[in-house]
Design an enzyme around this catalytic site. Structure first.
Site, PDB file in Angstrom:
ATOM      1  N   CYS A 263       6.892  -6.240  -2.826  1.00  0.00           N
ATOM      2  CA  CYS A 263       7.075  -7.442  -1.989  1.00  0.00           C
ATOM      3  C   CYS A 263       8.551  -7.809  -1.892  1.00  0.00           C
ATOM      4  CB  CYS A 263       6.237  -8.606  -2.524  1.00  0.00           C
ATOM      5  SG  CYS A 263       4.467  -8.365  -2.226  1.00  0.00           S
TER       6      CYS A 263
ATOM      7  N   LYS B 107       1.011  -0.983 -11.694  1.00  0.00           N
ATOM      8  CA  LYS B 107       0.634  -1.466 -10.365  1.00  0.00           C
ATOM      9  C   LYS B 107       1.215  -2.867 -10.170  1.00  0.00           C
ATOM     10  CE  LYS B 107      -1.636  -2.954  -6.703  1.00  0.00           C
ATOM     11  NZ  LYS B 107      -1.443  -4.319  -6.183  1.00  0.00           N
TER      12      LYS B 107
ATOM     13  N   GLU C 135      -7.802  -2.366  -5.727  1.00  0.00           N
ATOM     14  CA  GLU C 135      -6.350  -2.335  -5.645  1.00  0.00           C
ATOM     15  C   GLU C 135      -5.661  -3.663  -5.955  1.00  0.00           C
ATOM     16  OE1 GLU C 135      -4.347   0.210  -4.975  1.00  0.00           O
ATOM     17  OE2 GLU C 135      -2.535  -0.623  -4.110  1.00  0.00           O
TER      18      GLU C 135
ATOM     19  N   SER D 160      -2.883  -4.078   9.780  1.00  0.00           N
ATOM     20  CA  SER D 160      -2.023  -3.292   8.888  1.00  0.00           C
ATOM     21  C   SER D 160      -1.999  -1.790   9.179  1.00  0.00           C
ATOM     22  CB  SER D 160      -2.447  -3.525   7.431  1.00  0.00           C
ATOM     23  OG  SER D 160      -3.756  -3.047   7.221  1.00  0.00           O
TER      24      SER D 160
ATOM     25  N   HIS E 290       4.753  -1.881   1.842  1.00  0.00           N
ATOM     26  CA  HIS E 290       5.637  -1.405   0.773  1.00  0.00           C
ATOM     27  C   HIS E 290       6.085   0.028   1.025  1.00  0.00           C
ATOM     28  CE1 HIS E 290       4.376  -4.977  -1.047  1.00  0.00           C
ATOM     29  NE2 HIS E 290       3.677  -4.541  -2.073  1.00  0.00           N
TER      30      HIS E 290
ATOM     31  N   GLN F 285      -4.741   4.666  -8.741  1.00  0.00           N
ATOM     32  CA  GLN F 285      -6.001   4.737  -7.984  1.00  0.00           C
ATOM     33  C   GLN F 285      -6.694   6.087  -8.194  1.00  0.00           C
ATOM     34  OE1 GLN F 285      -8.086   3.007  -6.411  1.00  0.00           O
ATOM     35  NE2 GLN F 285      -7.095   1.176  -5.619  1.00  0.00           N
TER      36      GLN F 285
ATOM     37  N   SER G  60      -9.021   0.542   7.364  1.00  0.00           N
ATOM     38  CA  SER G  60      -7.974  -0.358   6.878  1.00  0.00           C
ATOM     39  C   SER G  60      -8.649  -1.607   6.331  1.00  0.00           C
ATOM     40  CB  SER G  60      -7.046  -0.725   8.031  1.00  0.00           C
ATOM     41  OG  SER G  60      -5.760  -0.972   7.545  1.00  0.00           O
TER      42      SER G  60
ATOM     43  N   HIS H  39      -3.329 -11.904   0.044  1.00  0.00           N
ATOM     44  CA  HIS H  39      -4.266 -10.956   0.662  1.00  0.00           C
ATOM     45  C   HIS H  39      -5.007 -11.513   1.881  1.00  0.00           C
ATOM     46  CE1 HIS H  39      -6.399  -7.170   0.759  1.00  0.00           C
ATOM     47  NE2 HIS H  39      -7.463  -7.869   1.106  1.00  0.00           N
TER      48      HIS H  39
ATOM     49  N   ASN I 262      -5.351  -3.082 -10.131  1.00  0.00           N
ATOM     50  CA  ASN I 262      -4.256  -4.049  -9.996  1.00  0.00           C
ATOM     51  C   ASN I 262      -3.578  -4.329 -11.329  1.00  0.00           C
ATOM     52  OD1 ASN I 262      -2.799  -6.168  -8.344  1.00  0.00           O
ATOM     53  ND2 ASN I 262      -3.676  -7.436  -9.977  1.00  0.00           N
TER      54      ASN I 262
ATOM     55  N   SER J 285       1.195   2.763  -7.586  1.00  0.00           N
ATOM     56  CA  SER J 285      -0.134   2.144  -7.403  1.00  0.00           C
ATOM     57  C   SER J 285      -1.194   3.207  -7.164  1.00  0.00           C
ATOM     58  CB  SER J 285      -0.117   1.218  -6.185  1.00  0.00           C
ATOM     59  OG  SER J 285       0.937   0.325  -6.282  1.00  0.00           O
TER      60      SER J 285
ATOM     61  N   ASP K  90      -9.574  -2.439  -1.381  1.00  0.00           N
ATOM     62  CA  ASP K  90      -8.375  -3.275  -1.478  1.00  0.00           C
ATOM     63  C   ASP K  90      -8.734  -4.647  -0.934  1.00  0.00           C
ATOM     64  OD1 ASP K  90      -5.957  -4.569  -1.296  1.00  0.00           O
ATOM     65  OD2 ASP K  90      -4.896  -2.934  -0.316  1.00  0.00           O
TER      66      ASP K  90
ATOM     67  N   ASP L  13       4.284  -2.805  -7.711  1.00  0.00           N
ATOM     68  CA  ASP L  13       3.904  -2.969  -6.298  1.00  0.00           C
ATOM     69  C   ASP L  13       4.004  -4.449  -5.907  1.00  0.00           C
ATOM     70  OD1 ASP L  13       1.874  -3.821  -4.373  1.00  0.00           O
ATOM     71  OD2 ASP L  13       0.887  -1.897  -4.515  1.00  0.00           O
ATOM     72  N   ASN L  14       3.299  -5.318  -6.642  1.00  0.00           N
ATOM     73  CA  ASN L  14       3.257  -6.732  -6.265  1.00  0.00           C
ATOM     74  C   ASN L  14       4.664  -7.340  -6.298  1.00  0.00           C
ATOM     75  OD1 ASN L  14       0.721  -5.765  -6.975  1.00  0.00           O
ATOM     76  ND2 ASN L  14      -0.043  -7.754  -7.622  1.00  0.00           N
TER      77      ASN L  14
ATOM     78  N   HIS M 293      -5.262  -0.537   3.551  1.00  0.00           N
ATOM     79  CA  HIS M 293      -4.294  -0.459   4.656  1.00  0.00           C
ATOM     80  C   HIS M 293      -3.975   0.992   5.064  1.00  0.00           C
ATOM     81  CE1 HIS M 293      -3.694  -4.661   3.657  1.00  0.00           C
ATOM     82  NE2 HIS M 293      -3.351  -4.333   2.424  1.00  0.00           N
TER      83      HIS M 293
HETATM   84  P1  NAI Z   1      -0.753 -13.952  -9.321  1.00  0.00           P
HETATM   85  O1  NAI Z   1      -2.018 -14.538  -9.808  1.00  0.00           O
HETATM   86  O2  NAI Z   1       0.157 -13.208 -10.231  1.00  0.00           O
HETATM   87  O3  NAI Z   1       0.150 -15.097  -8.628  1.00  0.00           O
HETATM   88  C1  NAI Z   1      -0.326 -16.132  -7.841  1.00  0.00           C
HETATM   89  C2  NAI Z   1       0.384 -17.409  -8.293  1.00  0.00           C
HETATM   90  O4  NAI Z   1       0.075 -18.478  -7.395  1.00  0.00           O
HETATM   91  C3  NAI Z   1      -0.049 -17.849  -9.700  1.00  0.00           C
HETATM   92  O5  NAI Z   1       1.070 -17.961 -10.551  1.00  0.00           O
HETATM   93  C4  NAI Z   1      -0.736 -19.193  -9.458  1.00  0.00           C
HETATM   94  O6  NAI Z   1      -0.513 -20.104 -10.533  1.00  0.00           O
HETATM   95  C5  NAI Z   1      -0.055 -19.658  -8.172  1.00  0.00           C
HETATM   96  N1  NAI Z   1      -0.841 -20.651  -7.418  1.00  0.00           N
HETATM   97  C6  NAI Z   1      -2.198 -20.748  -7.269  1.00  0.00           C
HETATM   98  N2  NAI Z   1      -2.517 -21.818  -6.512  1.00  0.00           N
HETATM   99  C7  NAI Z   1      -1.338 -22.402  -6.163  1.00  0.00           C
HETATM  100  C8  NAI Z   1      -1.008 -23.552  -5.386  1.00  0.00           C
HETATM  101  N3  NAI Z   1      -1.941 -24.333  -4.854  1.00  0.00           N
HETATM  102  N4  NAI Z   1       0.312 -23.856  -5.217  1.00  0.00           N
HETATM  103  C9  NAI Z   1       1.288 -23.096  -5.795  1.00  0.00           C
HETATM  104  N5  NAI Z   1       1.017 -22.005  -6.548  1.00  0.00           N
HETATM  105  C10 NAI Z   1      -0.272 -21.662  -6.726  1.00  0.00           C
HETATM  106  O7  NAI Z   1      -1.151 -13.023  -8.071  1.00  0.00           O
HETATM  107  P2  NAI Z   1      -0.232 -11.912  -7.378  1.00  0.00           P
HETATM  108  O8  NAI Z   1      -0.487 -10.607  -8.019  1.00  0.00           O
HETATM  109  O9  NAI Z   1       1.137 -12.439  -7.269  1.00  0.00           O
HETATM  110  O10 NAI Z   1      -0.933 -11.825  -5.938  1.00  0.00           O
HETATM  111  C11 NAI Z   1      -0.898 -12.916  -5.030  1.00  0.00           C
HETATM  112  C12 NAI Z   1      -1.628 -12.531  -3.738  1.00  0.00           C
HETATM  113  O11 NAI Z   1      -0.916 -11.477  -3.090  1.00  0.00           O
HETATM  114  C13 NAI Z   1      -3.040 -11.996  -3.931  1.00  0.00           C
HETATM  115  O12 NAI Z   1      -3.836 -12.413  -2.851  1.00  0.00           O
HETATM  116  C14 NAI Z   1      -2.853 -10.491  -3.890  1.00  0.00           C
HETATM  117  O13 NAI Z   1      -4.047  -9.829  -3.571  1.00  0.00           O
HETATM  118  C15 NAI Z   1      -1.795 -10.368  -2.836  1.00  0.00           C
HETATM  119  N6  NAI Z   1      -0.968  -9.167  -2.818  1.00  0.00           N
HETATM  120  C16 NAI Z   1      -0.379  -8.862  -1.615  1.00  0.00           C
HETATM  121  C17 NAI Z   1       0.444  -7.773  -1.487  1.00  0.00           C
HETATM  122  C18 NAI Z   1       1.055  -7.443  -0.166  1.00  0.00           C
HETATM  123  O14 NAI Z   1       1.608  -6.351  -0.009  1.00  0.00           O
HETATM  124  N7  NAI Z   1       1.019  -8.321   0.810  1.00  0.00           N
HETATM  125  C19 NAI Z   1       0.737  -6.894  -2.640  1.00  0.00           C
HETATM  126  C20 NAI Z   1       0.122  -7.337  -3.882  1.00  0.00           C
HETATM  127  C21 NAI Z   1      -0.690  -8.437  -3.944  1.00  0.00           C
END
Ligand code: NAI
Length: 475
Positions: free
Chosen positions: A237, A228, A198, A79, A396, A408, A74, A343, A223, A404, A137, A232-233, A51
């Site tokens: 968020c 991180k 990332e 983003s 963020h 990196q 990006s 993501h 990650n 984070s 990322d 960050d997550n 991003h």
């Molecule tokens: P995580 O693996 O810690 O959490 C995801 C959760 O979703 C898990 O606990 C899993 O059991 C649950 N899950 C999976 N399928 C499901 C379903 N059908 N119904 C309900 N729950 C379900 O992953 P994390 O780190 O929380 O990341 C989640 C997403 O967010 C990823 O795609 C990551 O790349 C993205 N992300 C986005 C950010 C942003 O700024 N927008 C920042 C960091 C991560």
């Protein structure tokens, strides 16, 4: 210098915000100072796909300060912050007429074709050279290099089928144009010493590729550094989910029913933030451990089917696909807000929504669409189902991204300077470096650490200077 951004005249505004961000990114600034003389990234040609925000500008200029050459895109069509992109191209010492910074190929609101063209440009080094590092990322840059090399080896690019998502058609078109006798993708793959990834979703892809014997170069999973994903997550968020909702809709969150799908790191931050605004938060989970955590944190945990008709706000955080289907959306309350912070955009079935009988899409403003069903009720979809904190707001804040991005930079130095220590595989950074990243952020918050005595250290079996926890500790 070749580059493509929205408007170079925004560079001055971008530079002002970069200056403010530098103060909020003590980890990155400390790393600049530590490595100013030794220049550990001299000779590194880093292609970055992350991003293009103000915080990323500070990351890019840190990599440059350590000796690297950079080309950047990006990793999402919505983003980019255009003033950040402009400032990075102009550089701290350049002018709009004479840009002296880094080639960036990114603007807010790219089409999918433009997005993949940008990725190709950033992987195409001038003078026939090739990048030797990737900073990724979500894994799109890594995917393009791997697919290009795979199809060059096979001698042909397979046609996309009608069942493939629209984006895959775009990628196949690009590869059909570029896979060729000059073996350009194979050469890039061969010159890459490693990738630092990332996010959760990109890391999943890397482990999958490695398991299938397809990974072509080593990777560091940034990650899963504790400093991180647990910061960050979660805390990132916790800040930016509300920012996305407010800037997109400005609807009062207090008193509303909000559903958070997934209670991993991102879900925990989102649920906490929505509760902080006074929403009644309901969580959905598939993992009994995360479901139990949500329950003990005081959230109702149930299925989406049970509450889809009563909730006002939906946020998907799963990194999984098809979480909110078209059938779910058809059953929602009038003007329910539907958003994703994971993501990729496939957590919400946007293609299925568009196929609902009689559905009409009203664009309210960029990244906010009202979808009106045949019966007259409507829902609001943010950022076309793409990550709403970066699509509708600015992602963020700097301080959390400093954690984070310090990981990196350290990971880039590891893979570039100690290549022979990393055979093909997926690695995380050692704990002492994780602790170092945290340590670099304490002073700014006025944190005073307690020091172990020698006797206490011996009693709990650690060194006075750390690491303080075993590898299996979960924080
Ligand atoms: P995580 O693996 O810690 O959490 C995801 C959760 O979703 C898990 O606990 C899993 O059991 C649950 N899950 C999976 N399928 C499901 C379903 N059908 N119904 C309900 N729950 C379900 O992953 P994390 O780190 O929380 O990341 C989640 C997403 O967010 C990823 O795609 C990551 O790349 C993205 N992300 C986005 C950010 C942003 O700024 N927008 C920042 C960091 C991560």
């Amino acid at each position: 210098m070749d580059f493509k951004v929205a408007d170079l005249s925004l560079a001055d505004f971008g530079r002002k915000e970069i200056r403010l961000a530098e103060h909020e990114m003590p980890g990155l600034m400390a790393i600049r100072k530590e490595y100013a003389a030794s220049q550990p990234l001299r000779g590194a040609k880093i292609m970055g796909s992350l991003h293009m925000t103000i915080q990323t500008a500070v990351l890019i200029e840190t990599l440059v300060a350590l000796g690297a050459e950079i080309r950047w895109v990006s990793c999402n069509i919505f983003s980019t912050q255009d003033h950040a992109a402009a400032a990075v191209v102009v550089g701290p010492n350049g002018t709009v007429e004479n840009p002296q910074g880094v080639p960036v190929f990114a603007w807010k609101g790219e089409t999918l074709e433009e997005y993949w063209w940008c990725t190709e440009q950033a992987l195409t080094w001038p003078n026939g050279e090739a990048p030797n590092m990737i900073l990724d990322d979500g894994g799109d840059a890594t995917l393009l290099v791997h697919k290009g090399a795979e199809y060059e080896k096979a001698g042909a690019v397979p046609a996309a089928t009608a069942d493939d998502p629209e984006e895959w058609h775009v990628i196949i078109d690009l590869l059909t144009r570029t896979v060729g006798a000059d073996k350009r993708w194979t050469k890039i793959a061969e010159s890459i010493k490693g990738v630092t990834e990332e996010t959760t979703t990109g890391v999943h892809r890397l482990y999958e590729m490695h398991k299938n014997g397809q990974l072509l170069f080593p990777a560091i999973n940034v990650n899963d550094s504790v400093t991180k994903s647990k910061f960050d997550n979660k805390y990132g968020c916790r800040h930016s989910v509300i920012d996305g909702l407010n800037r997109a809709t400005d609807v009062l969150i207090g008193g509303k029913v909000a559903v958070v799908c997934g209670y991993g790191d991102v879900g925990k931050g989102c649920a906490d933030a929505l509760r902080g605004q006074g929403a009644r938060v309901i969580v959905t989970e598939i993992d009994p451990i995360c479901a139990l955590q949500a329950a003990m944190d005081g959230f109702q945990v149930t299925t989406l089917e049970d509450v889809v008709g009563i909730a006002d706000i939906f946020v998907t955080t799963t990194g999984n696909f098809n979480i909110i289907t078209a059938a779910h959306m058809a059953r929602m309350k009038h003007q329910a807000i539907v958003s994703n912070i994971g993501h990729f955009d496939n957590e919400i079935d946007m293609a299925g929504l568009a196929k609902q009988p009689g559905i009409v899409k009203n664009n309210i403003k960029p990244q906010v669409d009202e979808w009106v069903f045949e019966d007259g009720h409507s829902i609001l979809v943010l950022a076309e189902g793409r990550l709403m904190n970066l699509g509708c707001a600015t992602g963020h804040p700097s301080f959390v991204m400093s954690n984070s991005f310090t990981n990196q930079v350290i990971a880039q130095i590891e893979l570039f300077a100690k290549t022979s220590e990393y055979p093909i595989g997926v690695y995380t950074l050692p704990k002492h470096l994780d602790e170092k990243v945290a340590r670099l952020h304490l002073d700014a918050l006025g944190v005073k650490l307690t020091e172990l005595t020698k006797e206490q250290a011996a009693y709990i079996g650690v060194h006075v200077e750390g690491p303080y926890k075993p590898e299996h500790y979960r924080y």
